[in-house]
Design a protein around this motif. Sequence first.
Motif, PDB file in Angstrom:
ATOM      1  N   GLU A   1       1.787   9.265  -5.796  1.00 39.78           N
ATOM      2  CA  GLU A   1       2.169  10.678  -5.377  1.00 39.78           C
ATOM      3  C   GLU A   1       3.042  11.276  -6.619  1.00 39.78           C
ATOM      4  O   GLU A   1       2.985  12.514  -6.966  1.00 39.78           O
TER       5      GLU A   1
ATOM      6  N   GLU B   1       0.868  -1.240  -0.077  1.00 44.25           N
ATOM      7  CA  GLU B   1       0.073   0.041  -0.100  1.00 44.25           C
ATOM      8  C   GLU B   1       0.934   1.166   0.067  1.00 44.25           C
ATOM      9  O   GLU B   1       0.549   2.400  -0.585  1.00 44.25           O
TER      10      GLU B   1
ATOM     11  N   THR C   1       0.888   4.184  -2.824  1.00 39.95           N
ATOM     12  CA  THR C   1       1.090   5.582  -2.572  1.00 39.95           C
ATOM     13  C   THR C   1       1.944   6.521  -2.981  1.00 39.95           C
ATOM     14  O   THR C   1       1.680   7.520  -3.471  1.00 39.95           O
TER      15      THR C   1
END
Length: 117
Positions: A95, A87, A91
Amino acid sequence: MVLLAVCSLQRERQSEMAPGSLKSILTAAVNTGVTEARARIFGHVLNPTGLKSAHKILRKKLIGEKVAQWYPHDIRKDDPLIMKAEEKERTNKLEMLKRRGKGPPKKGQGKRSKRKS
């Protein structure tokens, strides 16, 4: 059951040839009786018509359990540390894409909304 077979065989014999002899009728009846008894004793399926049936396929053992055992268990789904790392990786990638302007658009500002206006 045997009497029915005798009657049907007797009719067949009479239609095929001249009045069938008693001996041939009795042998046919005995043969059908023996095959029925054999099927009952040994658990076979009686198929006097000779038509195709799915019994041969249904008789086989199911192999789904063996196939499932062949593949190893996926520990990534059970281990929370691995899930957390995946996870975090996702992310971070999202980003980076957003910084370059390649991330997903905000809700309501996608291709469809631009086509309408």
